[in-house]
Design an enzyme around this catalytic site. Sequence first.
Site, PDB file in Angstrom:
ATOM      1  N   ASN A  37      74.293  28.043  -9.059  1.00  0.00           N
ATOM      2  CA  ASN A  37      73.883  26.675  -9.382  1.00  0.00           C
ATOM      3  C   ASN A  37      74.718  26.221 -10.571  1.00  0.00           C
ATOM      4  O   ASN A  37      74.502  26.673 -11.687  1.00  0.00           O
ATOM      5  CB  ASN A  37      72.377  26.682  -9.719  1.00  0.00           C
ATOM      6  CG  ASN A  37      71.902  25.339 -10.232  1.00  0.00           C
ATOM      7  OD1 ASN A  37      72.607  24.336 -10.135  1.00  0.00           O
ATOM      8  ND2 ASN A  37      70.688  25.314 -10.769  1.00  0.00           N
ATOM      9  N   TRP A  38      75.677  25.359 -10.297  1.00  0.00           N
ATOM     10  CA  TRP A  38      76.606  24.935 -11.360  1.00  0.00           C
ATOM     11  C   TRP A  38      76.004  23.865 -12.263  1.00  0.00           C
ATOM     12  O   TRP A  38      76.631  23.471 -13.242  1.00  0.00           O
ATOM     13  CB  TRP A  38      77.918  24.420 -10.751  1.00  0.00           C
ATOM     14  CG  TRP A  38      78.680  25.440  -9.972  1.00  0.00           C
ATOM     15  CD1 TRP A  38      78.344  26.755  -9.766  1.00  0.00           C
ATOM     16  CD2 TRP A  38      79.933  25.251  -9.298  1.00  0.00           C
ATOM     17  NE1 TRP A  38      79.298  27.381  -9.005  1.00  0.00           N
ATOM     18  CE2 TRP A  38      80.287  26.477  -8.709  1.00  0.00           C
ATOM     19  CE3 TRP A  38      80.778  24.157  -9.135  1.00  0.00           C
ATOM     20  CZ2 TRP A  38      81.452  26.641  -7.971  1.00  0.00           C
ATOM     21  CZ3 TRP A  38      81.937  24.317  -8.397  1.00  0.00           C
ATOM     22  CH2 TRP A  38      82.271  25.548  -7.825  1.00  0.00           C
ATOM     23  N   LYS A  39      74.855  23.354 -11.891  1.00  0.00           N
ATOM     24  CA  LYS A  39      74.199  22.298 -12.675  1.00  0.00           C
ATOM     25  C   LYS A  39      75.189  21.150 -12.926  1.00  0.00           C
ATOM     26  O   LYS A  39      76.001  20.856 -12.061  1.00  0.00           O
ATOM     27  CB  LYS A  39      73.605  22.888 -13.960  1.00  0.00           C
ATOM     28  CG  LYS A  39      72.726  24.113 -13.639  1.00  0.00           C
ATOM     29  CD  LYS A  39      71.929  24.638 -14.768  1.00  0.00           C
ATOM     30  CE  LYS A  39      71.098  25.817 -14.284  1.00  0.00           C
ATOM     31  NZ  LYS A  39      70.245  26.365 -15.330  1.00  0.00           N
TER      32      LYS A  39
ATOM     33  N   HIS B 177      64.023  22.666  -8.735  1.00  0.00           N
ATOM     34  CA  HIS B 177      64.489  23.464  -9.880  1.00  0.00           C
ATOM     35  C   HIS B 177      63.669  23.097 -11.121  1.00  0.00           C
ATOM     36  O   HIS B 177      63.293  21.936 -11.294  1.00  0.00           O
ATOM     37  CB  HIS B 177      65.979  23.214 -10.114  1.00  0.00           C
ATOM     38  CG  HIS B 177      66.550  24.170 -11.106  1.00  0.00           C
ATOM     39  ND1 HIS B 177      66.422  23.981 -12.454  1.00  0.00           N
ATOM     40  CD2 HIS B 177      67.210  25.349 -10.946  1.00  0.00           C
ATOM     41  CE1 HIS B 177      67.002  25.003 -13.089  1.00  0.00           C
ATOM     42  NE2 HIS B 177      67.491  25.849 -12.193  1.00  0.00           N
TER      43      HIS B 177
ATOM     44  N   GLU C  48      64.473  22.539 -14.058  1.00  0.00           N
ATOM     45  CA  GLU C  48      65.029  21.442 -14.881  1.00  0.00           C
ATOM     46  C   GLU C  48      64.667  20.089 -14.278  1.00  0.00           C
ATOM     47  O   GLU C  48      64.469  19.108 -14.999  1.00  0.00           O
ATOM     48  CB  GLU C  48      66.554  21.615 -15.026  1.00  0.00           C
ATOM     49  CG  GLU C  48      66.872  22.759 -15.991  1.00  0.00           C
ATOM     50  CD  GLU C  48      68.149  23.509 -15.720  1.00  0.00           C
ATOM     51  OE1 GLU C  48      69.023  22.991 -14.995  1.00  0.00           O
ATOM     52  OE2 GLU C  48      68.273  24.640 -16.230  1.00  0.00           O
TER      53      GLU C  48
ATOM     54  N   GLU D 237      62.005  31.777 -10.439  1.00  0.00           N
ATOM     55  CA  GLU D 237      62.742  31.605 -11.689  1.00  0.00           C
ATOM     56  C   GLU D 237      61.763  31.333 -12.832  1.00  0.00           C
ATOM     57  O   GLU D 237      61.377  30.171 -13.051  1.00  0.00           O
ATOM     58  CB  GLU D 237      63.699  30.414 -11.577  1.00  0.00           C
ATOM     59  CG  GLU D 237      64.731  30.558 -10.488  1.00  0.00           C
ATOM     60  CD  GLU D 237      65.957  29.707 -10.799  1.00  0.00           C
ATOM     61  OE1 GLU D 237      67.029  30.281 -10.962  1.00  0.00           O
ATOM     62  OE2 GLU D 237      65.807  28.483 -10.923  1.00  0.00           O
TER      63      GLU D 237
ATOM     64  N   GLY E  15      68.698  30.441 -18.691  1.00  0.00           N
ATOM     65  CA  GLY E  15      69.643  30.036 -19.732  1.00  0.00           C
ATOM     66  C   GLY E  15      69.349  30.624 -21.101  1.00  0.00           C
ATOM     67  O   GLY E  15      69.905  30.184 -22.103  1.00  0.00           O
TER      68      GLY E  15
ATOM     69  N   SER F 231      68.998  34.141 -16.121  1.00  0.00           N
ATOM     70  CA  SER F 231      69.871  35.038 -16.895  1.00  0.00           C
ATOM     71  C   SER F 231      70.366  36.238 -16.084  1.00  0.00           C
ATOM     72  O   SER F 231      70.480  37.347 -16.613  1.00  0.00           O
ATOM     73  CB  SER F 231      69.158  35.486 -18.177  1.00  0.00           C
ATOM     74  OG  SER F 231      68.879  34.359 -18.991  1.00  0.00           O
TER      75      SER F 231
ATOM     76  N   GLY G 227      72.805  30.717 -12.700  1.00  0.00           N
ATOM     77  CA  GLY G 227      73.280  29.513 -13.386  1.00  0.00           C
ATOM     78  C   GLY G 227      74.559  29.810 -14.151  1.00  0.00           C
ATOM     79  O   GLY G 227      75.658  29.839 -13.589  1.00  0.00           O
ATOM     80  N   GLY G 228      74.429  30.084 -15.440  1.00  0.00           N
ATOM     81  CA  GLY G 228      75.581  30.255 -16.329  1.00  0.00           C
ATOM     82  C   GLY G 228      76.640  31.211 -15.788  1.00  0.00           C
ATOM     83  O   GLY G 228      77.845  30.909 -15.855  1.00  0.00           O
TER      84      GLY G 228
END
Length: 255
Positions: A9-11, A95, A97, A167, A173, A213, A234-235
Site C-alpha cells: 500500500n503506497w498510500k 483502511h 487511515e 491491521e 507506521g 510495520s 505500507g512503508g
Amino acid sequence: MRRPLIAGNWKMHKNTAEALALVEQLLYRLRDKHRVEVVVCPPATSLEAVCQLVSTATLYVGAQNTHWASEGAFTGEISPRVAREMGCKFTIVGHSERRQYFGETDAYVHQRTRAALETGLTPIVCIGETLAQREAGETVEVIRRQVTTALENLIAPQGGGLVIAYEPVWAIGTGRAATAADAQEVAAFIRQLIAELFNASTAAKVRILYGGSVKPDNIGGFMAKPDIDGALVGGASLSADSFAGIVARAGRYQG
Ligand code: PGA
C-alpha cells in the site's frame, strides 16, 4: 491451499514516474517468485499508468479505495467499475487511515466491499483495533463488529475473492509490529467469524493478512502462523529492496 499474498500500500507516495520506476524494479526482482501473489496499490493518480506497465502475472494492481456506485455525483471518489476496466484486480477497503481521517464507517466499508465483489474486484478489507481499544480489552469486540458489519448479508465470495487484512492501528507506521502470536490469535478469530457468516469452506479459502510495520526481518514469524496468509505492507513497500525481500521470505512459508 491458500496462496500467500503480499500487498504493498503506497498510500499518497510517488508521482507517476516514480511509481513506474518502482514497478519496473519489482518486475525484475520478482520475475521468478511465483509462489506468492504480489499486489501493488499505487495512488489513484498513477493507477492507470501502472496497470498498463503490468501486463504479466508477476504483479497485480490494486486501488487504495473504491466507491460503492459504479458512477455518479461523488466528487473525489473512484469508481470500482473504472478501476476494474483499467486493469485493477484488487481494492483496499476500510483502511484505518480512511476510517481515522475521512470518516469511513463500518456501514460504508460494507457498501464498498459489496460493490467491489459485484464488480469482480477482490476487496482487501482492513480491520483492526486502536491502542485504547486494545488496552481496554475490547479487541475481540471491535474485530467482531468490523468483520460482521463489513460482510453480513453478502453472497459468499468464490475462492480467493475476498481478503481480510488485520491491521492493529497502533502497529501501522510505528515500527511496533504486533507479535506473531497476537496476530495469529486475531486471525484465527476472524476465520471463525467468516465460517459463521458464510460457511467452513469459504473460511478455509479466504486469505487473512497481517499489516502494521511488516519488514523483511519480521515477515517470517507471521507467515509461519497457520491463519496468516500474507501481509499488507505500507512503508516497506516503497522500496524494491525491502518489498522484494518480504516477498522472497514469504515464499518460503507456503503451506
Ligand atoms: P506500515 O503500514 O507497513 O507502514 O506500518 C501498513 C498499512 O497501513 O497498511
